[in-house]
Design an enzyme around this catalytic site. Sequence first.
Site, PDB file in Angstrom:
ATOM      1  N   HIS A  24       0.820  -1.207   0.000  1.00  0.00           N
ATOM      2  CA  HIS A  24       0.000   0.000   0.000  1.00  0.00           C
ATOM      3  C   HIS A  24       0.858   1.264   0.000  1.00  0.00           C
ATOM      4  O   HIS A  24       0.995   1.949   1.006  1.00  0.00           O
ATOM      5  CB  HIS A  24      -0.980  -0.020   1.175  1.00  0.00           C
TER       6      HIS A  24
ATOM      7  N   HIS B 262      -0.525  -8.872   0.621  1.00  0.00           N
ATOM      8  CA  HIS B 262      -1.655  -9.040   1.550  1.00  0.00           C
ATOM      9  C   HIS B 262      -2.298 -10.423   1.463  1.00  0.00           C
ATOM     10  O   HIS B 262      -3.127 -10.766   2.311  1.00  0.00           O
ATOM     11  CB  HIS B 262      -2.727  -7.976   1.253  1.00  0.00           C
TER      12      HIS B 262
ATOM     13  N   HIS C  65     -10.371  -4.174   3.571  1.00  0.00           N
ATOM     14  CA  HIS C  65      -8.922  -4.286   3.349  1.00  0.00           C
ATOM     15  C   HIS C  65      -8.636  -5.639   2.692  1.00  0.00           C
ATOM     16  O   HIS C  65      -9.296  -6.638   2.998  1.00  0.00           O
ATOM     17  CB  HIS C  65      -8.198  -4.174   4.695  1.00  0.00           C
TER      18      HIS C  65
ATOM     19  N   GLU D 227      -6.226  -7.807   3.059  1.00  0.00           N
ATOM     20  CA  GLU D 227      -5.706  -8.909   3.890  1.00  0.00           C
ATOM     21  C   GLU D 227      -6.833  -9.733   4.525  1.00  0.00           C
ATOM     22  O   GLU D 227      -6.839 -10.965   4.393  1.00  0.00           O
ATOM     23  CB  GLU D 227      -4.727  -8.393   4.949  1.00  0.00           C
TER      24      GLU D 227
ATOM     25  N   THR E 226      -2.604  -8.783  10.365  1.00  0.00           N
ATOM     26  CA  THR E 226      -1.252  -8.616  10.928  1.00  0.00           C
ATOM     27  C   THR E 226      -0.871  -7.160  11.198  1.00  0.00           C
ATOM     28  O   THR E 226       0.066  -6.905  11.943  1.00  0.00           O
ATOM     29  CB  THR E 226      -0.195  -9.224   9.974  1.00  0.00           C
TER      30      THR E 226
ATOM     31  N   CYS F  53       2.153  -8.892  13.188  1.00  0.00           N
ATOM     32  CA  CYS F  53       3.498  -9.244  12.727  1.00  0.00           C
ATOM     33  C   CYS F  53       4.533  -8.449  13.524  1.00  0.00           C
ATOM     34  O   CYS F  53       4.245  -7.360  14.035  1.00  0.00           O
ATOM     35  CB  CYS F  53       3.641  -9.015  11.224  1.00  0.00           C
TER      36      CYS F  53
ATOM     37  N   SER G  41      -2.373   2.673   3.558  1.00  0.00           N
ATOM     38  CA  SER G  41      -1.528   1.786   4.369  1.00  0.00           C
ATOM     39  C   SER G  41      -2.076   1.693   5.786  1.00  0.00           C
ATOM     40  O   SER G  41      -1.991   2.643   6.561  1.00  0.00           O
ATOM     41  CB  SER G  41      -0.090   2.315   4.381  1.00  0.00           C
TER      42      SER G  41
ATOM     43  N   SER H  62       5.555   0.094   4.310  1.00  0.00           N
ATOM     44  CA  SER H  62       5.627   0.059   2.844  1.00  0.00           C
ATOM     45  C   SER H  62       6.083   1.397   2.258  1.00  0.00           C
ATOM     46  O   SER H  62       5.920   1.641   1.067  1.00  0.00           O
ATOM     47  CB  SER H  62       4.253  -0.324   2.270  1.00  0.00           C
TER      48      SER H  62
END
Length: 323
Positions: A43, A81, A131, A133, A170, A198, A226, A271
Amino acid sequence: MQVLKINPRGYCYGVVDAMVIARNAALDKTLPRPIYILGMIVHNKHVTDAFEEDGIITLDGDNRLEIIEQVESGTVIFTAHGVSPEIRDIAKRKGLVSIDATCPDVTVTHDLIREKSAEGYDIIYIGKKGHPEPEGAIGVAPDHVHLVQSSNDIDSLNLTNDKLLVTNQTTMSQWDVAHLMDSLKEKFPHIEVHKEICLATQVRQEAVAQQAGEADLLIVVGDPKSNNSNRLTQVSVEIAGTPSYRIADVSELKIDWLKGINKVAVTAGASTPTPIVKEVISFLDQFDENDPSTHVIKRTVTLDKILPKIKTPKPVDKIMPHK
């Protein structure tokens, strides 16, 4: 102006891996053209614009199903993602070569959902609606996974299954996730908890929580799409008590924000390209409220400086279509 550079900040390994895979794909002459990325590889618009220069086309849409319908031939890259098994199958059926740039941390969550749903579990997934993900993760077992984003979503859950598990996107705020998981444990005392923030997201958030309080203002450099960048702004305000703005690059800085500020902190989403962050830091370093000559904002980073350099191209792992 005093500038506090918060560490760690910027690129995480999942983002770098995804960009290296896509760059190697661009250099791989054996791949069928055109090469498409299903959504933004990561992103950040600077990154996707740089890939356009590389000849890789980023496709946009409300969801991956809508996006893959736009592709009739060539190669598709799955973004960091992750995507659902359905998207992988459609790519194969359409005769497309696929390349998987899914972040390994996301793959861990997909594997967990696959394994637990096969054992008869209902899975509550904490994530951001809309989103990509969560879209990919839910798609692993759509009949078993329930997306929650807020306490209201938890209140409306009506699950009677003894086998219950909670996991998460994450890149969420670890404090939000902990709060929602506590609420779920109250409602479903037997629920199994698998926290999947994460490490890169976690350490960046903790650095902001611990260090942003030393500054009068935090600037987060990151794309509006993002999630992890937006969460850093949230952590600054809610945990460190420091006002914060998110900007895509130096051109979005407002001089008014800096008036009366003695010390500004800077961090960046996972990112955000390093040259974009450095340009923001350089501007703030030389900024003097009383010297108008230091107030001129100009973005000078060019697209050829954005992507990782590939010295020795490597063949990418291809997922071949059905014959």
